[in-house]
Design a protein around this motif. Structure first.
Motif, PDB file in Angstrom:
ATOM      1  N   ALA A 129     -16.991 -41.579  -2.218  1.00  0.00           N
ATOM      2  CA  ALA A 129     -15.820 -41.327  -3.060  1.00  0.00           C
ATOM      3  C   ALA A 129     -16.120 -40.219  -4.062  1.00  0.00           C
ATOM      4  O   ALA A 129     -17.085 -40.307  -4.829  1.00  0.00           O
ATOM      5  CB  ALA A 129     -15.411 -42.600  -3.788  1.00  0.00           C
ATOM      6  N   PHE A 130     -15.274 -39.187  -4.050  1.00  0.00           N
ATOM      7  CA  PHE A 130     -15.385 -38.055  -4.972  1.00  0.00           C
ATOM      8  C   PHE A 130     -14.228 -38.151  -5.964  1.00  0.00           C
ATOM      9  O   PHE A 130     -13.064 -38.035  -5.573  1.00  0.00           O
ATOM     10  CB  PHE A 130     -15.299 -36.728  -4.221  1.00  0.00           C
ATOM     11  CG  PHE A 130     -16.367 -36.541  -3.171  1.00  0.00           C
ATOM     12  CD1 PHE A 130     -17.492 -35.777  -3.434  1.00  0.00           C
ATOM     13  CD2 PHE A 130     -16.233 -37.126  -1.914  1.00  0.00           C
ATOM     14  CE1 PHE A 130     -18.472 -35.593  -2.462  1.00  0.00           C
ATOM     15  CE2 PHE A 130     -17.202 -36.955  -0.939  1.00  0.00           C
ATOM     16  CZ  PHE A 130     -18.332 -36.187  -1.218  1.00  0.00           C
ATOM     17  N   ALA A 131     -14.531 -38.362  -7.237  1.00  0.00           N
ATOM     18  CA  ALA A 131     -13.500 -38.437  -8.270  1.00  0.00           C
ATOM     19  C   ALA A 131     -13.376 -37.082  -8.954  1.00  0.00           C
ATOM     20  O   ALA A 131     -14.381 -36.509  -9.393  1.00  0.00           O
ATOM     21  CB  ALA A 131     -13.852 -39.513  -9.288  1.00  0.00           C
ATOM     22  N   ILE A 132     -12.146 -36.574  -9.051  1.00  0.00           N
ATOM     23  CA  ILE A 132     -11.870 -35.335  -9.772  1.00  0.00           C
ATOM     24  C   ILE A 132     -11.244 -35.721 -11.113  1.00  0.00           C
ATOM     25  O   ILE A 132     -10.218 -36.418 -11.143  1.00  0.00           O
ATOM     26  CB  ILE A 132     -10.901 -34.425  -8.982  1.00  0.00           C
ATOM     27  CG1 ILE A 132     -11.362 -34.275  -7.521  1.00  0.00           C
ATOM     28  CG2 ILE A 132     -10.785 -33.074  -9.667  1.00  0.00           C
ATOM     29  CD1 ILE A 132     -12.718 -33.671  -7.343  1.00  0.00           C
ATOM     30  N   LEU A 185     -12.094 -27.154 -10.214  1.00  0.00           N
ATOM     31  CA  LEU A 185     -13.004 -27.377  -9.099  1.00  0.00           C
ATOM     32  C   LEU A 185     -13.265 -26.055  -8.387  1.00  0.00           C
ATOM     33  O   LEU A 185     -12.339 -25.312  -8.081  1.00  0.00           O
ATOM     34  CB  LEU A 185     -12.365 -28.372  -8.128  1.00  0.00           C
ATOM     35  CG  LEU A 185     -13.239 -28.913  -7.004  1.00  0.00           C
ATOM     36  CD1 LEU A 185     -14.403 -29.719  -7.559  1.00  0.00           C
ATOM     37  CD2 LEU A 185     -12.394 -29.788  -6.072  1.00  0.00           C
ATOM     38  N   THR A 186     -14.533 -25.753  -8.131  1.00  0.00           N
ATOM     39  CA  THR A 186     -14.885 -24.524  -7.415  1.00  0.00           C
ATOM     40  C   THR A 186     -15.482 -24.875  -6.060  1.00  0.00           C
ATOM     41  O   THR A 186     -16.075 -25.947  -5.881  1.00  0.00           O
ATOM     42  CB  THR A 186     -15.899 -23.684  -8.203  1.00  0.00           C
ATOM     43  OG1 THR A 186     -17.140 -24.401  -8.293  1.00  0.00           O
ATOM     44  CG2 THR A 186     -15.385 -23.372  -9.605  1.00  0.00           C
ATOM     45  N   ALA A 187     -15.338 -23.957  -5.115  1.00  0.00           N
ATOM     46  CA  ALA A 187     -15.848 -24.191  -3.765  1.00  0.00           C
ATOM     47  C   ALA A 187     -17.366 -24.359  -3.771  1.00  0.00           C
ATOM     48  O   ALA A 187     -17.910 -25.215  -3.070  1.00  0.00           O
ATOM     49  CB  ALA A 187     -15.440 -23.038  -2.847  1.00  0.00           C
ATOM     50  N   GLN A 222     -11.028 -26.157   2.266  1.00  0.00           N
ATOM     51  CA  GLN A 222     -11.887 -25.056   2.709  1.00  0.00           C
ATOM     52  C   GLN A 222     -13.308 -25.544   2.961  1.00  0.00           C
ATOM     53  O   GLN A 222     -13.914 -25.233   3.994  1.00  0.00           O
ATOM     54  CB  GLN A 222     -11.899 -23.961   1.642  1.00  0.00           C
ATOM     55  CG  GLN A 222     -12.887 -22.825   1.903  1.00  0.00           C
ATOM     56  CD  GLN A 222     -12.995 -21.890   0.703  1.00  0.00           C
ATOM     57  OE1 GLN A 222     -11.996 -21.584   0.046  1.00  0.00           O
ATOM     58  NE2 GLN A 222     -14.206 -21.457   0.394  1.00  0.00           N
ATOM     59  N   VAL A 223     -13.840 -26.331   2.035  1.00  0.00           N
ATOM     60  CA  VAL A 223     -15.221 -26.809   2.163  1.00  0.00           C
ATOM     61  C   VAL A 223     -15.342 -27.821   3.297  1.00  0.00           C
ATOM     62  O   VAL A 223     -16.286 -27.770   4.098  1.00  0.00           O
ATOM     63  CB  VAL A 223     -15.708 -27.412   0.827  1.00  0.00           C
ATOM     64  CG1 VAL A 223     -17.073 -28.073   0.997  1.00  0.00           C
ATOM     65  CG2 VAL A 223     -15.770 -26.328  -0.242  1.00  0.00           C
ATOM     66  N   PHE A 224     -14.399 -28.750   3.395  1.00  0.00           N
ATOM     67  CA  PHE A 224     -14.445 -29.721   4.488  1.00  0.00           C
ATOM     68  C   PHE A 224     -14.306 -29.024   5.840  1.00  0.00           C
ATOM     69  O   PHE A 224     -15.000 -29.361   6.801  1.00  0.00           O
ATOM     70  CB  PHE A 224     -13.338 -30.766   4.326  1.00  0.00           C
ATOM     71  CG  PHE A 224     -13.662 -31.860   3.349  1.00  0.00           C
ATOM     72  CD1 PHE A 224     -14.895 -32.487   3.359  1.00  0.00           C
ATOM     73  CD2 PHE A 224     -12.718 -32.281   2.418  1.00  0.00           C
ATOM     74  CE1 PHE A 224     -15.197 -33.506   2.467  1.00  0.00           C
ATOM     75  CE2 PHE A 224     -13.004 -33.301   1.524  1.00  0.00           C
ATOM     76  CZ  PHE A 224     -14.247 -33.913   1.544  1.00  0.00           C
TER      77      PHE A 224
END
Length: 237
Positions: free
Chosen positions: A78-81, A104-106, A20-22
């Motif tokens: 790089a985004f690490a979750i 994770l929230t938008a 959604q965000v991308f």
């Protein structure tokens, strides 16, 4: 040229939020289906962003650690979750630029992406290849000069069609004019020769003003092309 993101996630909510965000930022997404496939994609294609679930998806940390050695995507953001199994420090140590906890929230991911997006666009501009209708003069160490048609141009160098092959690592000087009459000249070196694809030349040293002129000209071309793509994408929705 739109920004590109690789997602290595399985959590349905994390996938929904990141997509959604991308999507709202006009960033194209591809989802990796296995660690091997994700690493193969990173090695073969250039991604601007990579989002990896480090704790709830087998092979997540492997994908993140391999990112920095990939030939095509090693400079991606790089985004690490993480979800309790990996510490923030561990995530940074294996290559993350940003670390986010689950759930994770938008809103939180959008704020993080905004912080990264300027760097992503700057990096994309570095690799942006622009076609240009002009010739380059290439001077050899012995003073001989050849002329050839420029095939594409970036901040770091150009590809040019020359009448002869040149050995890689050969030091040369290259000179050409941008549309509008801006003169560009640089010390450079040959990086590759490919049949029917010309010769690759990397800029090694350039006058500071010429460097600014080149960067500004390419930036304007990049933004114009990007705006055209965004408008076309918006009309197609």
């Amino acid at each position: 040229m739109p920004l590109q993101a690789l997602l290595f996630l399985r959590d349905p909510e994390a996938l929904r939020v990141t997509r959604q965000v991308f999507d709202s930022s006009n960033i194209l997404c591809q989802v990796g289906t296995s660690p091997e496939q994700a690493i193969d994609l990173l090695n073969k294609r250039r991604f601007d962003a990579v989002v990896v679930d480090c704790d709830d998806l087998e092979g997540g940390k492997q994908v993140l650690s391999q990112l920095r050695s990939s030939p095509s995507s090693k400079r991606a953001m790089a985004f690490a979750i993480i979800n309790g199994g990996t510490s923030v420090r561990q995530a940074f140590d294996i290559g993350a630029n940003f670390v986010l906890d689950k759930p994770l929230t938008a809103d939180r991911f959008a704020r993080t992406l905004r912080a990264a997006q300027g760097l992503m666009k700057r990096e994309q501009r570095r690799y942006f290849r622009n076609t240009i209708e002009t010739e380059a003069a290439v001077s050899m160490p012995d003073g001989k000069e050849m002329r050839g048609r420029i095939l594409n141009l970036s901040e770091g160098g150009l590809a040019v069609k020359l009448p002869v092959k040149l050995e890689a690592a050969t030091a040369v000087r290259v000179r050409f004019f941008l549309p509008g009459g801006l003169r560009i000249e640089a010390k450079a070196e040959i990086t590759w020769n490919k049949e029917n694809q010309g010769v690759g030349i990397r800029f090694m040293h350039m006058d500071a003003k010429m460097q600014r002129d080149l960067e500004q000209w390419l930036s304007h071309r990049f933004e114009a092309q990007n705006a055209t793509h965004v408008n076309a994408t918006t009309r197609s929705r």
